[in-house]
Design an enzyme around this catalytic site. Structure first.
Site, PDB file in Angstrom:
ATOM      1  N   VAL A  35       0.828  -1.201   0.000  1.00  0.00           N
ATOM      2  CA  VAL A  35       0.000   0.000   0.000  1.00  0.00           C
ATOM      3  C   VAL A  35       0.873   1.267   0.000  1.00  0.00           C
ATOM      4  O   VAL A  35       0.509   2.286  -0.584  1.00  0.00           O
ATOM      5  CB  VAL A  35      -1.014  -0.056   1.175  1.00  0.00           C
ATOM      6  CG1 VAL A  35      -0.359   0.125   2.517  1.00  0.00           C
ATOM      7  CG2 VAL A  35      -2.136   0.940   0.973  1.00  0.00           C
ATOM      8  N   ASP A  36       2.027   1.166   0.618  1.00  0.00           N
ATOM      9  CA  ASP A  36       2.967   2.295   0.664  1.00  0.00           C
ATOM     10  C   ASP A  36       3.391   2.701  -0.762  1.00  0.00           C
ATOM     11  O   ASP A  36       3.339   3.887  -1.139  1.00  0.00           O
ATOM     12  CB  ASP A  36       4.189   1.843   1.484  1.00  0.00           C
ATOM     13  CG  ASP A  36       5.089   2.974   1.919  1.00  0.00           C
ATOM     14  OD1 ASP A  36       4.733   4.148   1.709  1.00  0.00           O
ATOM     15  OD2 ASP A  36       6.173   2.681   2.477  1.00  0.00           O
ATOM     16  N   THR A 120      -0.583  -6.300   8.101  1.00  0.00           N
ATOM     17  CA  THR A 120      -1.048  -7.657   7.749  1.00  0.00           C
ATOM     18  C   THR A 120      -0.559  -8.148   6.388  1.00  0.00           C
ATOM     19  O   THR A 120      -0.923  -9.244   5.963  1.00  0.00           O
ATOM     20  CB  THR A 120      -2.588  -7.753   7.777  1.00  0.00           C
ATOM     21  OG1 THR A 120      -3.111  -6.948   6.706  1.00  0.00           O
ATOM     22  CG2 THR A 120      -3.153  -7.282   9.100  1.00  0.00           C
TER      23      THR A 120
HETATM   24  N1  AR6 Z   1      -5.156  -0.220  -1.180  1.00  0.00           N
HETATM   25  C1  AR6 Z   1      -5.552  -0.780  -0.023  1.00  0.00           C
HETATM   26  N2  AR6 Z   1      -4.916  -1.788   0.594  1.00  0.00           N
HETATM   27  C2  AR6 Z   1      -3.819  -2.271  -0.026  1.00  0.00           C
HETATM   28  C3  AR6 Z   1      -3.314  -1.743  -1.234  1.00  0.00           C
HETATM   29  C4  AR6 Z   1      -4.036  -0.676  -1.824  1.00  0.00           C
HETATM   30  N3  AR6 Z   1      -3.659  -0.099  -2.971  1.00  0.00           N
HETATM   31  N4  AR6 Z   1      -2.198  -2.441  -1.575  1.00  0.00           N
HETATM   32  C5  AR6 Z   1      -2.016  -3.366  -0.608  1.00  0.00           C
HETATM   33  N5  AR6 Z   1      -2.985  -3.277   0.326  1.00  0.00           N
HETATM   34  P1  AR6 Z   1       1.398  -3.996   3.236  1.00  0.00           P
HETATM   35  P2  AR6 Z   1       2.474  -3.902   6.001  1.00  0.00           P
HETATM   36  C6  AR6 Z   1      -3.201  -4.050   1.555  1.00  0.00           C
HETATM   37  O1  AR6 Z   1       2.312  -5.119   2.899  1.00  0.00           O
HETATM   38  O2  AR6 Z   1       2.165  -5.337   6.224  1.00  0.00           O
HETATM   39  C7  AR6 Z   1       5.769  -1.723   2.577  1.00  0.00           C
HETATM   40  O3  AR6 Z   1       6.816  -2.107   1.762  1.00  0.00           O
HETATM   41  C8  AR6 Z   1      -2.545  -5.416   1.646  1.00  0.00           C
HETATM   42  O4  AR6 Z   1      -3.317  -6.387   0.945  1.00  0.00           O
HETATM   43  O5  AR6 Z   1       1.232  -2.895   2.267  1.00  0.00           O
HETATM   44  O6  AR6 Z   1       2.120  -2.909   7.080  1.00  0.00           O
HETATM   45  C9  AR6 Z   1       6.167  -0.660   3.598  1.00  0.00           C
HETATM   46  O7  AR6 Z   1       7.127   0.228   3.069  1.00  0.00           O
HETATM   47  C10 AR6 Z   1      -2.604  -5.636   3.163  1.00  0.00           C
HETATM   48  O8  AR6 Z   1      -3.913  -6.073   3.539  1.00  0.00           O
HETATM   49  O9  AR6 Z   1       1.828  -3.288   4.656  1.00  0.00           O
HETATM   50  C11 AR6 Z   1       6.708  -1.473   4.720  1.00  0.00           C
HETATM   51  O10 AR6 Z   1       8.048  -1.831   4.507  1.00  0.00           O
HETATM   52  C12 AR6 Z   1      -2.396  -4.239   3.733  1.00  0.00           C
HETATM   53  O11 AR6 Z   1      -2.606  -3.337   2.636  1.00  0.00           O
HETATM   54  C13 AR6 Z   1       5.852  -2.724   4.717  1.00  0.00           C
HETATM   55  O12 AR6 Z   1       5.375  -2.843   3.382  1.00  0.00           O
HETATM   56  C14 AR6 Z   1      -1.020  -3.975   4.325  1.00  0.00           C
HETATM   57  O13 AR6 Z   1      -0.021  -4.644   3.565  1.00  0.00           O
HETATM   58  C15 AR6 Z   1       4.666  -2.592   5.624  1.00  0.00           C
HETATM   59  O14 AR6 Z   1       4.019  -3.820   5.706  1.00  0.00           O
END
Ligand code: AR6
Length: 171
Positions: A35-36, A120
């Site tokens: 998402v980042d 997650t």
């Molecule tokens: N919109 C909404 N939710 C999303 C999107 C989107 N466009 N893309 C992914 N998700 P994650 P974390 C969901 O891995 O576990 C990054 O590299 C995804 O399916 O994005 O907190 C950062 O820089 C999941 O349910 O975040 C950090 O290094 C949720 O967003 C690390 O990842 C969170 O998944 C953070 O890891």
């Protein structure tokens, strides 16, 4: 406790027209995957420049920037815990993320806010346990901050949606 002001959506968070969207960032705040990455792509390079100015963020805390090219006016960047089995303070750190975000939302007068399922994805936090914390903190924020009109939880996959539906069905 009422769930009236809590909604679930499957929409990409970068397309949501809330006052604020939350980014699941890392300690550098300089972008990443998941998402980042999507939020940085959607907001454009001005977001990265603003994040450089912030100088990072400890796990459990949050920082706010404008949304730049995103439909949301503000982005609240928070850093969730990496899941290490639950013995390293992960639940408290995750709760602190949500509280830090709600505290900034209050300070900036945001009435609508959208959250991804923090920690997650890449960080491996079990989805149901994380959803329970998110919902508990959302209910608490709604009780404490009457300016808050709606909280949107973005369920980007079916396992996440099921976790939130289960959590919302619990008192
Ligand atoms: N919109 C909404 N939710 C999303 C999107 C989107 N466009 N893309 C992914 N998700 P994650 P974390 C969901 O891995 O576990 C990054 O590299 C995804 O399916 O994005 O907190 C950062 O820089 C999941 O349910 O975040 C950090 O290094 C949720 O967003 C690390 O990842 C969170 O998944 C953070 O890891």
């Amino acid at each position: 406790m009422t769930n009236d002001k809590i909604q679930l959506t499957g929409e990409d968070i970068t397309r949501i027209k809330a006052d604020g969207i939350v980014n699941a960032a890392n300690n550098s705040l300089l972008g990443g995957g998941g998402v980042d990455g999507a939020i940085h792509r959607g907001a454009g390079p001005e977001l990265l420049a603003a994040c450089w100015e912030l100088g990072g963020c400890p796990t459990g805390e949050a920082r706010i920037t404008k949304g730049y090219n995103l439909p949301a006016a503000w982005v609240i960047h928070t850093v969730g815990p990496v899941w290490h089995g639950g013995t390293q303070g992960e639940p408290e750190l995750l709760a602190r993320c949500y509280r830090s975000c709600f505290s900034l939302a209050r300070e900036y007068g945001l009435t609508t806010i959208a959250f991804p399922a923090i920690s997650t994805g890449v960080y491996g936090y079990p989805k149901e346990a994380a959803a329970r914390i998110a919902i508990r903190e959302a209910r608490r924020a709604l009780a404490e901050n009457k300016t808050l009109a709606s909280i949107l939880f973005v369920c980007f996959n079916s396992a996440t949606r099921l976790a939130y539906e289960k959590g919302l069905a619990e008192p």
